[in-house]
Design a protein around this motif. Structure first.
Motif, PDB file in Angstrom:
ATOM      1  N   VAL A 195       0.853  -1.192   0.000  1.00 13.41           N
ATOM      2  CA  VAL A 195       0.000   0.000   0.000  1.00 13.41           C
ATOM      3  C   VAL A 195       0.886   1.237   0.000  1.00 13.41           C
ATOM      4  O   VAL A 195       2.058   1.190   0.397  1.00 13.41           O
ATOM      5  CB  VAL A 195      -0.943   0.028   1.224  1.00 13.41           C
ATOM      6  CG1 VAL A 195      -1.941  -1.109   1.156  1.00 13.41           C
ATOM      7  CG2 VAL A 195      -0.144  -0.033   2.533  1.00 13.41           C
TER       8      VAL A 195
ATOM      9  N   SER B 172      -2.269   5.355   2.589  1.00 14.35           N
ATOM     10  CA  SER B 172      -3.198   4.300   2.999  1.00 14.35           C
ATOM     11  C   SER B 172      -2.802   3.687   4.332  1.00 14.35           C
ATOM     12  O   SER B 172      -3.297   2.617   4.695  1.00 14.35           O
ATOM     13  CB  SER B 172      -3.255   3.210   1.918  1.00 14.35           C
ATOM     14  OG  SER B 172      -3.769   3.724   0.707  1.00 14.35           O
ATOM     15  N   VAL B 173      -1.907   4.357   5.056  1.00 18.49           N
ATOM     16  CA  VAL B 173      -1.478   3.906   6.380  1.00 18.49           C
ATOM     17  C   VAL B 173      -1.851   4.971   7.406  1.00 18.49           C
ATOM     18  O   VAL B 173      -1.596   6.162   7.199  1.00 18.49           O
ATOM     19  CB  VAL B 173       0.046   3.653   6.427  1.00 18.49           C
ATOM     20  CG1 VAL B 173       0.469   3.181   7.820  1.00 18.49           C
ATOM     21  CG2 VAL B 173       0.442   2.626   5.367  1.00 18.49           C
TER      22      VAL B 173
ATOM     23  N   ASN C 140       6.015  -1.527   4.245  1.00 11.80           N
ATOM     24  CA  ASN C 140       5.545  -2.610   3.378  1.00 11.80           C
ATOM     25  C   ASN C 140       6.422  -3.853   3.431  1.00 11.80           C
ATOM     26  O   ASN C 140       5.942  -4.946   3.117  1.00 11.80           O
ATOM     27  CB  ASN C 140       5.458  -2.118   1.924  1.00 11.80           C
ATOM     28  CG  ASN C 140       4.184  -1.347   1.644  1.00 11.80           C
ATOM     29  OD1 ASN C 140       3.087  -1.820   1.921  1.00 11.80           O
ATOM     30  ND2 ASN C 140       4.322  -0.147   1.098  1.00 11.80           N
TER      31      ASN C 140
ATOM     32  N   GLU D 186      -0.182  -3.614   5.998  1.00 12.14           N
ATOM     33  CA  GLU D 186      -1.549  -3.932   5.593  1.00 12.14           C
ATOM     34  C   GLU D 186      -1.916  -5.362   5.981  1.00 12.14           C
ATOM     35  O   GLU D 186      -2.989  -5.613   6.538  1.00 12.14           O
ATOM     36  CB  GLU D 186      -1.719  -3.722   4.081  1.00 12.14           C
ATOM     37  CG  GLU D 186      -3.090  -4.117   3.542  1.00 12.14           C
ATOM     38  CD  GLU D 186      -4.220  -3.217   4.014  1.00 12.14           C
ATOM     39  OE1 GLU D 186      -5.396  -3.621   3.855  1.00 12.14           O
ATOM     40  OE2 GLU D 186      -3.945  -2.118   4.541  1.00 12.14           O
TER      41      GLU D 186
ATOM     42  N   HIS E 117      -8.223  -2.442   7.514  1.00 10.88           N
ATOM     43  CA  HIS E 117      -7.163  -1.873   6.684  1.00 10.88           C
ATOM     44  C   HIS E 117      -6.210  -1.038   7.532  1.00 10.88           C
ATOM     45  O   HIS E 117      -6.585  -0.506   8.587  1.00 10.88           O
ATOM     46  CB  HIS E 117      -7.765  -1.003   5.580  1.00 10.88           C
ATOM     47  CG  HIS E 117      -8.534  -1.781   4.559  1.00 10.88           C
ATOM     48  ND1 HIS E 117      -7.938  -2.690   3.706  1.00 10.88           N
ATOM     49  CD2 HIS E 117      -9.865  -1.787   4.260  1.00 10.88           C
ATOM     50  CE1 HIS E 117      -8.868  -3.228   2.928  1.00 10.88           C
ATOM     51  NE2 HIS E 117     -10.041  -2.702   3.250  1.00 10.88           N
ATOM     52  N   ALA E 118      -5.001  -0.901   7.034  1.00 10.28           N
ATOM     53  CA  ALA E 118      -3.977  -0.168   7.777  1.00 10.28           C
ATOM     54  C   ALA E 118      -4.350   1.291   7.990  1.00 10.28           C
ATOM     55  O   ALA E 118      -3.949   1.905   8.987  1.00 10.28           O
ATOM     56  CB  ALA E 118      -2.631  -0.263   7.043  1.00 10.28           C
TER      57      ALA E 118
END
Length: 790
Positions: free
Chosen positions: A89, A93-94, A197, A209, A219-220
């Protein structure tokens, strides 16, 4: 004297001192100051470490291993497989909490220093010197990323992993140079993204993730403060701080992270204290990796897809190269599996055979003209427990299957095709006695002769099966002696050649033995092989190699690319006329032969039963113009004879191909074909051969057409004369009702109307008085048995 380790070499303090020198050098390099190479400063250890300038200038970021998703032909997910469970991701998205937590606990000065944190090195050096060991490390987050790159590149090779993680000065120097490069080329945010990641979080989860999904089923980007602190704390020791196995230690470590986040002012002390009071809040999702997780019983097909990938040079020059691509994953593989066909196959298998039965079944469906594998299933599920197996009973040994199973009489149509292609007429007749010796000598492919030196004999299934027979009736009744006479007549080599053109090979990879007995199916084959071979008949003579993969996309970084996939190879195995003739013969098997229990009702179908000696295996292989399927039932170990046996809760004194595999095939194909067109075959007219003693009488051995007996002896007489003998020569149509089974002076199974005016010789027909017993078995259309040859 400096302190030495028990195994030799310098002490931890000396190692740290050397590392300090490298770190100072790194700082100078980053500042743009030209200094001599590390070797000039005496930093290389007796040739065991490359000098700083000798190291390659560029570090290629490895393609991170990720999940591979396997889809059916409609895009539905079959299974996910992976060497390392990871979903890459981007940083946005974290969760921001997660980003701050990992930096706070792993490298709190991350945004303030370069590739090397000189303050951190000095601090660690001081503590390690005081303790006499290495109690604190000094690697920056960037250096840790470099180390993880090497670990990722090592894959599952334990030797390479050990080299990538060994505590040596040489490794530190490599990390240093590449860390400098990453800082210059990527920047802080990208380095943090890559680190999140690539890092291992325990429980088979690689990357944030996968870890978020594993521990919290979310989700993260949805991680809360305490959840983020927990995951960040795991990184230092994934086993020691495993929240599933060591929840107390994990909680202590989480609180350490929260304290550190407050110390560096990422959160307030009040936020930290509040978060420390919360429970771990785990919502665990168990790993779902591998073909064992496949839906609709498609585990074996999933495994076959993997074998295809590893076996085909389209995905790499060597098997090792292909394995590397597979293990890295990130693939989306769209397969040929038809979800409706697969579901129907498994449902039929479940209805007819229990997984705990002493025998098993395997079934495969392929599409004629394309080679696409539409379904693949078996009664013993994919797994490791009792009554489960990882052996794919549908495929060849080299593709994860067993050694194969004798196909019995399902091989006979291949002999018929070879004979027809070589010029034999479909009316070819042989004496076909109940028992006979194998004819000898017989020509084989190398120009030599096969000789029956032991006077070996063979028999038909029943003593009533005595010739002469033509090809049509011999196929419908599966007459062994007919087919042995046929192969002995044409020679073995044409049959071997035809088998090769139809993709028929032994499952164990060995060559087919050149002996007349191959006509009876003595060579071990797999269901996929037989289904693909019969698809050749369905497609009017064109054989297509079976395929399982339609398309593959590979994710590399944030981009995707398509990989070339192997295509089916189609070639003409026989003329359309030969295929049409075989189709006509095999339609008779399901309409009026050994395979009637496999018939599809109003949908045209064709096929052949097969039962081996001693009943170790039973088969039905059949097809329509748009699908071909093979069903095998037997003991994979070839030890249990199918005599006095319970299969699927039904007791069988003897198992026949039409009795157990036939209904499995029927139900499987009925569901798979539901809603699809029902085209008919191209067929030809095959007249019944004239039998000896049949001069001027109705030809053939048709099931005497009986007439309307209705418990009246006159019905047997008139019905026999009218439909079984003098008038129509046994035209096979019969009367509507309870026709007498015994009319006529000749037998006439679907016999033609040749010479309908025989010599007017009067005699009581055989079975004349049987008409008094209710007209025999001609119930639906007056199918009386007819008189035997008069």
């Amino acid at each position: 004297m400096p302190k030495k380790r028990s195994g030799g070499g310098t002490s931890p303090t000396q190692q740290a001192a050397k590392f300090l020198g490298v770190s100072v050098l790194a700082g100078a390099v980053m500042a743009g100051i030209a200094l001599p190479a590390a070797g000039a400063l005496g930093l290389a250890a007796k040739g065991s470490v490359q000098s700083f300038d000798d190291l390659p200038a560029n570090l290629k970021s490895p393609q991170l291993s990720q999940r591979t998703t396997i889809l059916d032909s409609g895009g539905g997910q079959i299974a996910t497989v992976y060497s390392r469970d990871r979903t890459v991701v981007d940083l946005k998205s974290v969760s921001p909490y997660m980003q701050k937590a990992i930096v706070a606990i792993e490298d709190s000065r991350y945004y303030e220093h370069g590739a090397v944190d000189l303050k951190g090195v000095l601090r660690a050096l001081n503590k390690n010197a005081q303790s006499g060991g290495v109690s604190e490390g000094a690697s920056t987050l960037t250096q840790q990323l470099v180390k993880n790159y090497f670990v990722e590149e090592a894959g599952n090779d334990p030797t390479k992993v050990a080299q990538a993680t060994q505590q040596t000065l040489g490794r530190k120097i490599r990390e240093l140079k590449y860390a400098i490069q990453l800082e210059e080329n990527l920047g802080k945010k990208k380095i943090l993204e890559n680190y999140l990641n690539i890092t291992f979080f325990g429980q088979q989860a690689y990357g944030v993730e996968a870890a978020s999904q594993r521990y919290f089923s979310k989700h993260a980007k949805e991680l809360t403060l305490p959840e983020s602190a927990l995951l960040a704390g795991i990184v230092q020791s994934p086993s020691g701080y495993d929240p599933l196995n060591n929840p107390e230690q994990a909680k202590k470590r989480r609180n350490v992270v929260l304290t550190r986040m407050a110390q560096v002012h990422d959160i307030s002390r009040a936020e930290a204290d509040k978060a420390k009071k919360t429970p771990l809040g785990l919502h665990v999702s168990r790993p779902k990796n591998g073909c064992i997780t496949a839906v609709k019983g498609a585990g074996f097909f999933c495994d076959y897809v993997r074998e295809v990938f590893l076996d085909d040079k389209a995905f790499g020059k060597t098997r090792a190269d292909r394995a590397k691509v597979w293990n890295r994953g990130g693939l989306t593989i769209r397969t040929t599996l038809d979800p409706k066909a697969q579901e129907s196959a498994q449902a039929s298998i479940k209805d007819h055979v229990n997984k705990s039965d002493s025998v098993a079944t395997a079934a495969t469906i392929v599409e004629p003209g394309t080679g696409k594998i539409l379904a693949m299933g078996q009664s013993r599920p994919y797994g490791f427990r009792k009554n489960e197996t990882q052996i794919n009973l549908s495929v060849n040994q080299g593709m994860g299957g067993g050694a194969g199973y004798q196909p019995g009489s399902t091989f006979k149509p291949i002999v018929a095709a070879a004979a027809l292609e070589g010029g034999k007429p479909p009316t070819q007749s042989y004496s076909s006695p109940y028992e006979m010796e194998y004819p000898s000598p017989v020509s084989v492919c190398d120009g030599k002769k096969w000789v029956n030196s032991d006077s070996t004999k063979l028999t038909n299934e029943n003593e009533s099966e005595r010739g002469p027979y033509g090809m049509k009736e011999a196929t419908a009744k599966s007459v062994n002696t007919y087919y042995v006479q046929l192969i002995s007549d044409i020679g073995i080599c044409p049959v071997i050649d035809m088998a090769g053109k139809m993709g028929v090979h032994r499952a164990d990879g060995n060559k087919i033995t050149q002996a007349p007995s191959i006509a009876l199916g003595t060579q071990e084959m797999s269901p996929l092989t037989m289904a693909s071979a019969y698809a050749t008949f369905a497609s009017r003579g064109t054989y297509c190699t079976p395929i399982a993969i339609e398309a593959i996309t590979q994710k590399i970084g944030e981009s995707k690319k398509s990989l070339p996939v192997p295509k089916t190879k189609c070639s003409r195995a026989m003329s359309e006329k030969t295929a049409d003739t075989v189709n006509t013969l095999l339609k008779g098997v399901v309409e009026d032969g050994t395979g009637t229990q496999a018939g599809l009702g109003d949908r045209p179908s064709a096929g052949k039963t097969g039962t081996t000696d001693f009943r170790y295996a039973a088969w039905f292989v059949g097809y329509t113009p748009n699908m071909a399927g093979a069903v095998w039932v037997g003991d994979p170990a070839h030890k249990r004879r199918m005599v006095d046996i319970s299969i699927g809760g039904q007791w069988h004194a003897k198992v026949f191909g039409g009795e157990v595999p036939g209904p499995i095939w029927r139900d499987m194909m009925s569901g798979a074909l539901a809603g699809k067109p029902a085209p008919d075959f191209h067929t030809i007219n095959i007249p019944d051969p004239k039998r000896k003693g049949d001069k001027n009488k109705g030809p053939g051995r048709g099931r005497g057409d009986g007439g309307n007996g209705d418990d009246d002896p006159l019905g047997g007489l008139l019905g026999g004369f009218t439909n079984g003998g003098f008038t129509n020569g046994g035209n096979g149509n019969g009367g509507n009702g309870n026709g007498g089974p015994g009319g006529g002076t000749t037998v006439g199974t679907n016999a033609g109307t040749t010479n309908p005016n025989p010599d007017p010789t009067f005699s009581f027909p055989d079975g004349f008085f049987q008409g008094q017993d209710g007209g025999g078995n001609g119930n639906a259309q007056g199918n009386g048995n007819g008189g035997q040859t008069g």
